[in-house]
Write an enzyme that holds these catalytic residues in place. Structure first.
Site, PDB file in Angstrom:
ATOM      1  N   ASP A 196       0.841  -1.197   0.000  1.00  0.00           N
ATOM      2  CA  ASP A 196       0.000   0.000   0.000  1.00  0.00           C
ATOM      3  C   ASP A 196       0.880   1.253   0.000  1.00  0.00           C
ATOM      4  OD1 ASP A 196      -2.235   1.619   0.064  1.00  0.00           O
ATOM      5  OD2 ASP A 196      -2.920   1.001   2.057  1.00  0.00           O
ATOM      6  N   GLY A 197       0.278   2.363  -0.341  1.00  0.00           N
ATOM      7  CA  GLY A 197       0.962   3.650  -0.311  1.00  0.00           C
ATOM      8  C   GLY A 197       0.890   4.276   1.073  1.00  0.00           C
ATOM      9  N   ASP A 226       0.726   8.512   3.076  1.00  0.00           N
ATOM     10  CA  ASP A 226       0.707   9.969   2.919  1.00  0.00           C
ATOM     11  C   ASP A 226       1.973  10.599   3.482  1.00  0.00           C
ATOM     12  OD1 ASP A 226      -1.943  10.223   1.706  1.00  0.00           O
ATOM     13  OD2 ASP A 226      -2.615   9.367   3.605  1.00  0.00           O
ATOM     14  N   GLY A 232      -4.514   7.295   5.099  1.00  0.00           N
ATOM     15  CA  GLY A 232      -5.934   7.590   5.187  1.00  0.00           C
ATOM     16  C   GLY A 232      -6.353   8.797   4.373  1.00  0.00           C
ATOM     17  N   GLY A 233      -5.414   9.295   3.547  1.00  0.00           N
ATOM     18  CA  GLY A 233      -5.770  10.408   2.666  1.00  0.00           C
ATOM     19  C   GLY A 233      -6.951  10.054   1.767  1.00  0.00           C
ATOM     20  N   GLY A 234      -7.069   8.771   1.442  1.00  0.00           N
ATOM     21  CA  GLY A 234      -8.193   8.326   0.619  1.00  0.00           C
ATOM     22  C   GLY A 234      -9.374   7.845   1.451  1.00  0.00           C
ATOM     23  N   GLU A 248      -7.438  -0.558   5.793  1.00  0.00           N
ATOM     24  CA  GLU A 248      -5.977  -0.666   5.612  1.00  0.00           C
ATOM     25  C   GLU A 248      -5.332  -1.194   6.891  1.00  0.00           C
ATOM     26  OE1 GLU A 248      -5.044   3.339   4.424  1.00  0.00           O
ATOM     27  OE2 GLU A 248      -5.583   2.969   2.350  1.00  0.00           O
ATOM     28  N   LYS A 251       6.956  11.810   0.055  1.00  0.00           N
ATOM     29  CA  LYS A 251       6.223  11.353   1.253  1.00  0.00           C
ATOM     30  C   LYS A 251       7.137  11.158   2.464  1.00  0.00           C
ATOM     31  CE  LYS A 251       2.383  10.806  -1.210  1.00  0.00           C
ATOM     32  NZ  LYS A 251       1.678   9.582  -1.415  1.00  0.00           N
TER      33      LYS A 251
HETATM   34  C1  5RP Z   1      -5.655   5.794   1.324  1.00  0.00           C
HETATM   35  C2  5RP Z   1      -4.219   5.831   1.720  1.00  0.00           C
HETATM   36  C3  5RP Z   1      -3.218   5.927   0.626  1.00  0.00           C
HETATM   37  O1  5RP Z   1      -2.304   4.883   0.755  1.00  0.00           O
HETATM   38  C4  5RP Z   1      -2.501   7.232   0.732  1.00  0.00           C
HETATM   39  O2  5RP Z   1      -3.461   8.283   0.743  1.00  0.00           O
HETATM   40  C5  5RP Z   1      -1.529   7.441  -0.423  1.00  0.00           C
HETATM   41  O3  5RP Z   1      -2.221   7.627  -1.608  1.00  0.00           O
HETATM   42  P1  5RP Z   1      -1.496   7.958  -2.969  1.00  0.00           P
HETATM   43  O4  5RP Z   1      -0.773   6.713  -3.389  1.00  0.00           O
HETATM   44  O5  5RP Z   1      -2.610   8.330  -3.909  1.00  0.00           O
HETATM   45  O6  5RP Z   1      -0.562   9.107  -2.734  1.00  0.00           O
HETATM   46  O7  5RP Z   1      -3.854   5.783   2.851  1.00  0.00           O
HETATM   47  O8  5RP Z   1      -6.494   5.808   2.441  1.00  0.00           O
END
Ligand code: 5RP
Length: 230
Positions: A84-85, A87, A98-100, A106, A124
């Site tokens: 996973d990515g 923020d 949790g930006g998304g 997660e 980041k």
């Molecule tokens: C979603 C997240 C994402 O992993 C985080 O926001 C990073 O997103 P991106 O890859 O678009 O920068 O936590 O809830």
């Protein structure tokens, strides 16, 4: 390289990493633009995996469109890797996520997984977490109470709204998101425990107790892998 090219680069590195797993394992897949690159690049190799679990409805839909076999988390007892990515990520591998708005799922999948591989671009990486507003998923009726508690901790709390700003953003679980601005998070593990104990908080987007085991970070010189011991 622009930011999309960096995301693609780290996503490809993560594909190479997960394809080292023996065939027939399950894989956890996160949410966001970097995770989307990972899904797209992994799609031709999906038969290597028995199935995948996903941290959001959006990722599940993308996975299904590619033909992945998406399992319910309750069907999976062994999950070697979650990709996973993030923020923000600090030098210890603690993350803000949790930006998304997918932080709760997660967290569940990260907790299930033996290894968390974080994929992101170098923007980041921070020395101290907190510049990115810390997301909390909450039970809606606790909004005012939780806002008072986080304000007393020094945060400036904003209820996340939809794109049109006419109503609160609703998570996949029916919760609301509070974004807490202005925190300087010098002790992420302690703050995670403290916020988790506030009634009405479903989860906090601090991934400190369960941090990244491997960071794949994309920068101008390519992908750098950073291992973090737990
Ligand atoms: C979603 C997240 C994402 O992993 C985080 O926001 C990073 O997103 P991106 O890859 O678009 O920068 O936590 O809830």
């Amino acid at each position: 390289m622009n930011s999309e090219e960096l995301k693609r680069l780290v996503a490809q590195a993560a594909c190479d990493e997960v394809l080292k797993l023996p065939a027939g394992e399950c894989l956890g897949i996160g949410t966001g633009s970097t995770a989307n690159w990972f899904i797209d690049l992994l799609a031709p190799h999906q038969s290597h995996f028995a199935g995948v679990v996903s941290s959001s409805i959006a990722s599940t839909q993308r996975l299904i469109q590619h033909g992945f076999y998406v399992l319910d988390t309750n069907q999976v007892s062994n999950l070697p890797v979650y990709v996973d990515g993030a923020d923000e990520i600090n030098p210890q591998g603690h993350m803000v996520k949790g930006g998304g708005g997918a932080l709760t799922r997660e967290k569940i999948i990260a907790a299930m997984a033996k290894r968390f591989i974080c994929i992101c671009d170098a923007s980041k990486q921070v020395a101290v977490l907190g510049q990115f507003p810390l997301p909390l998923e909450i039970i809606p009726l606790a909004e005012a109470y939780i806002t008072r508690v986080l304000t007393a901790l020094g945060g400036e709390v904003r209820l996340r709204m939809t794109g049109t700003a006419s109503q609160p953003f609703i998570t996949d679980n029916g919760g609301w998101i509070l974004d807490v601005h202005g925190l300087t998070i010098t002790q992420p593990e302690q703050l995670e425990v403290q916020i988790n104990q506030i009634p009405g908080v479903v989860s906090v987007g601090l991934f400190a107790k369960r941090k990244a085991d491997l960071l794949l970070v994309g920068g101008l010189t390519g992908v750098v892998a950073v291992a973090h011991n737990r």
